[in-house]
Design an enzyme around this catalytic site. Structure first.
Site, PDB file in Angstrom:
ATOM      1  N   LYS A 267      -1.293  -4.103   8.678  1.00 18.94           N
ATOM      2  CA  LYS A 267      -1.832  -3.561   7.586  1.00 18.94           C
ATOM      3  C   LYS A 267      -2.696  -4.272   6.693  1.00 18.94           C
ATOM      4  CE  LYS A 267       0.361  -0.772   4.085  1.00 18.94           C
ATOM      5  NZ  LYS A 267       1.719  -0.240   3.328  1.00 18.94           N
TER       6      LYS A 267
ATOM      7  N   SER B 145       2.306   4.573   3.405  1.00 18.82           N
ATOM      8  CA  SER B 145       0.740   4.077   3.287  1.00 18.82           C
ATOM      9  C   SER B 145       0.482   3.236   4.482  1.00 18.82           C
ATOM     10  CB  SER B 145       0.893   3.281   2.082  1.00 18.82           C
ATOM     11  OG  SER B 145       1.805   2.127   2.021  1.00 18.82           O
TER      12      SER B 145
ATOM     13  N   SER C 292       6.803   3.830   3.486  1.00 21.38           N
ATOM     14  CA  SER C 292       5.497   3.685   3.939  1.00 21.38           C
ATOM     15  C   SER C 292       5.473   3.043   5.376  1.00 21.38           C
ATOM     16  CB  SER C 292       4.607   2.650   3.309  1.00 21.38           C
ATOM     17  OG  SER C 292       4.469   2.793   1.854  1.00 21.38           O
TER      18      SER C 292
END
Length: 540
Positions: free
Chosen positions: A141, A222, A246
């Site tokens: 990420k 996310s 997330s």
């Protein structure tokens, strides 16, 4: 820290066929639709024909089928000389360009990836194999730092060009394990800590990530790109981060395995922070074994994250992979169903599918105990969906998760930014100022950018706290942590069970499940369970 008190979403894989990538919005909640003019970007003929063909066609790699290949299978091909790490990495990079137009999982490709793969192949040629991840490409990420030619910006233009001081601890561990860092995955900007109404999976630096199961709805976040990349055979595994949902949310919405580690098991050093009390690094893969391979490589004590010191003497020296078995391991296992706490909030179709899978678990020798409720779930669990400010909704901000998260973000981000070079951004206020100077790209005001309908209201709320940890802050932290931990522990030790349960089985598409686990700092795992007939979206 409760490393062995698993808060588990456990079920069986049921992957969808090509019909689930068609453009369908019937029966989808309006809140799940992306805030973009979908049809102008993807004409219907492209969506229903080209997207299906592109996303479902994974090319052979040096004559080898790598679609849905496990890490063990890939290692076997490399050991037999049928495939090299360079070839595998190049094929994964080709896959990025193949799917980019439709699902956009990758924000940056690592210019050094093929060189890293060559070194891996050279080591293999001498007989030196570092472990199960040797030569395997992965992505992280975009809020996880890497000290290389890649940027780490959490999706924000404000951090573009900034230089991190070092690899994040988890990246350094994966390099040591011989894995090949192929790039950075798309994400929701600032890991969702910027707007209360927003398009999940969108950032100004990366654009909109989408789930291949339905290109028009929320892909989960996310850590959106991490899950989407694994689901679509871009990489065998990926890393994401979670403060509250997330990892679990995008994993279950893309039919992959997601492991959200206990807070303190995986170091947060080098990760753009949100809350030191809840942040953790997790793994994505297509099988539990592969996700555990990644977890084993990244956990450990790190002097830059004092939370990790609590795991001393409490983690398996041989790694968690040693605990993996087969269905025979379920004989004698005991699982609880907190039915009123969570299951009643799932839609009937999910309940039906998940209960069938629970019957399978029971037929394999496990004991299922119903009504093992979270203590005080009537107070802790929002009846109207995920809500990290539920305490304030009830008129009690001193019982709200967001009360302390917004203060933590102010303070934790200030420390993270202090170590960056080549940037003037040093505080939440600086981020807000930058956004105001670039109002359309960064959505400084409501609806200036369609991805940020509420503007930057969460950044403003954090900045308004000044980082002051007042009495309300400490009351909210104490309430959220202690009440959720007690609630889960009580459920695991429920009197109906007669002896302690091994885990709780919950429907993770109900966001309140991972919210309670997040506040407690407890671990959670999701595996694919089914696909919703109306939306075409998976659930765990």
């Amino acid at each position: 820290m409760r490393i062995f008190f698993a808060f588990l979403c456990f079920s069986w894989a049921a992957l969808a066929g090509s019909e689930n990538t068609t453009f369908r919005v019937d029966g989808i909640r309006a809140s799940q639709l992306l805030d973009h003019d979908f049809l102008s970007q993807y004409p219907v003929d492209n969506v229903t024909i080209n997207a299906i063909e592109t996303l479902n066609t994974v090319a052979l790699c040096n004559g080898i089928v790598i679609e849905e290949a496990t890490i063990d299978q890939l290692q076997g091909y490399m050991a037999e000389g049928k495939l090299s790490s360079v070839q595998l990495t190049a094929c994964c990079m080709d896959r990025v360009f193949q799917v980019e137009r439709y699902i956009n999982p990758i924000l940056q490709l690592n210019p050094d990836a093929l060189d890293i793969a060559r070194k891996s192949d050279a080591e293999r040629a001498t007989g030196y194999i570092r472990g199960p991840l040797h030569g395997i490409p992965f992505v992280v990420k975009d809020n996880i730092a890497s000290k290389d030619q890649l940027e780490t910006a959490a999706g924000s233009l404000a951090l573009a060009g900034s230089v991190v001081p070092r690899d994040a601890f988890v990246v350094a561990r994966l390099r040591k394990a011989g894995a090949v860092l192929m790039g950075k995955a798309t994400l929701s900007e600032w890991a969702d800590m910027r707007s209360s109404v927003y398009s999940e999976g969108y950032s100004p630096t990366g654009g909109q990530s989408r789930s291949s199961y339905n290109l028009s709805v929320n892909p989960g976040g996310s850590s959106s790109g991490s899950a989407v990349a694994v689901a679509n055979n871009v990489v065998p595994f990926a890393l994401g981060t979670e403060t509250d949902g997330s990892v679990i949310n995008p994993a279950e919405r893309n039919a992959v395995v997601g492991i959200k580690a206990t807070v303190g098991l995986t170091s947060r050093a080098g990760v753009v922070p949100e809350s030191e009390h809840q942040d953790t690094v997790g793994t994505f893969a297509r099988t539990v074994r592969d996700a555990v391979y990644a977890l084993d490589a990244i956990y450990g004590i790190d002097r830059r994250d004092n939370y990790t010191s609590a795991q001393h003497g409490r983690t398996p020296p041989e790694g968690y992979v040693a605990a993996l078995s087969n269905r025979t391991a379920l004989r004698g296992a005991r699982f609880g169903l907190p039915w009123n706490s969570f299951w009643t909030l799932a839609d009937p179709e999910q309940q039906s599918t998940l209960l069938q899978l629970i019957n399978l678990i029971q037929s394999a020798g496990a004991t299922i105990v119903n009504n093992t409720e979270i203590t005080d779930y009537e107070t802790l669990v929002s009846p109207n969906g995920w809500n990290w400010d539920y305490g304030t909704t009830r008129g009690r901000p001193n019982e709200s998760e967001f009360t302390y998260v917004k203060v933590d973000f102010y303070n934790n981000l200030h420390f993270y930014l202090s170590e960056l070079q080549n940037t003037t951004i040093r505080s939440v206020a600086d981020v807000i100022r930058f956004n105001n100077e670039h109002p359309y790209a960064e959505g400084a005001e409501p609806n200036l950018n369609p991805a940020f309908a509420s503007g930057q209201d969460l950044l403003l709320a954090s900045n308004a706290t000044g980082g002051v940890m007042n009495a309300t802050y400490w009351q909210a932290l104490h309430f959220s942590q202690n009440r959720t931990r007690t609630g889960i522990d009580d459920a695991l030790n429920h009197s109906h069970a007669h002896s302690k349960l091994d885990a709780l089985l919950v429907p993770p598409d109900v966001g309140q499940t991972y919210q309670i686990a997040a506040q407690a700092g407890y671990p959670m795992v999701t595996v694919p369970a089914g696909v919703h007939s109306k939306s075409g979206m998976p659930f765990g």
